[in-house]
Design a protein around this motif. Structure first.
Motif, PDB file in Angstrom:
ATOM      1  N   ASP A  22       5.312  10.385   8.108  1.00 61.47           N
ATOM      2  CA  ASP A  22       3.921  10.339   8.572  1.00 61.47           C
ATOM      3  C   ASP A  22       3.025  10.553   7.362  1.00 61.47           C
ATOM      4  N   ILE A  23       2.307   9.505   7.004  1.00 62.33           N
ATOM      5  CA  ILE A  23       1.592   9.487   5.730  1.00 62.33           C
ATOM      6  C   ILE A  23       0.110   9.242   5.960  1.00 62.33           C
ATOM      7  N   TYR A  71       5.353   5.452   8.818  1.00 60.97           N
ATOM      8  CA  TYR A  71       5.911   4.375   8.009  1.00 60.97           C
ATOM      9  C   TYR A  71       7.437   4.448   8.047  1.00 60.97           C
ATOM     10  N   TRP A  72       8.054   3.276   7.894  1.00 64.16           N
ATOM     11  CA  TRP A  72       9.519   3.170   7.900  1.00 64.16           C
ATOM     12  C   TRP A  72      10.008   2.487   6.632  1.00 64.16           C
ATOM     13  N   SER A 112       5.953   5.840  -1.964  1.00 62.25           N
ATOM     14  CA  SER A 112       5.069   5.520  -3.075  1.00 62.25           C
ATOM     15  C   SER A 112       3.849   4.776  -2.551  1.00 62.25           C
ATOM     16  N   GLY A 113       2.809   4.745  -3.373  1.00 67.37           N
ATOM     17  CA  GLY A 113       1.572   4.078  -2.990  1.00 67.37           C
ATOM     18  C   GLY A 113       0.402   5.042  -3.075  1.00 67.37           C
ATOM     19  N   ARG A 114      -0.707   4.665  -2.464  1.00 69.12           N
ATOM     20  CA  ARG A 114      -1.920   5.471  -2.538  1.00 69.12           C
ATOM     21  C   ARG A 114      -1.878   6.540  -1.441  1.00 69.12           C
ATOM     22  N   GLN A 144       0.833  -1.192   0.000  1.00 69.85           N
ATOM     23  CA  GLN A 144       0.000   0.000   0.000  1.00 69.85           C
ATOM     24  C   GLN A 144       0.869   1.244   0.000  1.00 69.85           C
ATOM     25  N   VAL A 145       1.740   1.364   0.984  1.00 73.84           N
ATOM     26  CA  VAL A 145       2.688   2.472   1.041  1.00 73.84           C
ATOM     27  C   VAL A 145       4.073   1.890   1.244  1.00 73.84           C
ATOM     28  N   GLN A 146       5.019   2.412   0.482  1.00 74.06           N
ATOM     29  CA  GLN A 146       6.411   1.975   0.609  1.00 74.06           C
ATOM     30  C   GLN A 146       7.324   3.177   0.731  1.00 74.06           C
ATOM     31  N   LEU A 147       8.333   3.026   1.571  1.00 74.03           N
ATOM     32  CA  LEU A 147       9.431   3.977   1.640  1.00 74.03           C
ATOM     33  C   LEU A 147      10.682   3.225   1.232  1.00 74.03           C
TER      34      LEU A 147
END
Length: 121
Positions: free
Chosen positions: A98-99, A110-111, A25-27, A1-4
């Motif tokens: 912080d997303i 997220y990390w 990246s991601g939504r 969903q979310v990537q760093l």
């Protein structure tokens, strides 16, 4: 969903420089604060620097003057420019952000998985 995803780490000689990048990246609806942390072998993870979405920065004292954090909001990317590197800067460097995603009303931390920086001659 979310990537760093961090990049830019590697082996550098003492006194050298590196630039780390971290792309989210991601939504993603929006990103609030972003930051860099590091963890040296046998030590706890420590804060290096933070940056708000408005560009305000905060550094731990030991990194002031040598490290510079910046971000490109259009690219959802945060950078860490490191100068005058010392052997004691050897560590895994982690990106944090912080997303808020589209389907939530709150921000979640997220990390990334980290990138190794080794300072050695």
């Amino acid at each position: 969903q979310v990537q760093l995803v961090e990049s830019g780490g590697g082996l550098v000689q003492p006194g050298g420089s590196l630039r780390l990048s971290c792309a989210a990246s991601g939504r993603i609806w929006s990103i609030n604060g972003m930051g860099w942390y590091r963890q040296a072998p046998g030590k706890q993870r420590e804060l290096v620097a933070l940056i708000t979405n408005g560009g305000d920065t905060n550094y731990e004292d030991s990194f002031k003057g040598r490290f510079t954090i910046s971000r490109d909001n259009a690219k959802n990317t945060v950078y860490l420019h490191m100068n005058s590197l010392k052997p004691e800067d050897t560590a895994v460097y982690y990106c944090n952000a912080d997303i808020r995603v589209y389907w939530r009303d709150n921000y979640v931390s997220y990390w990334g998985r980290g990138t190794q920086v080794t300072v050695s001659s």
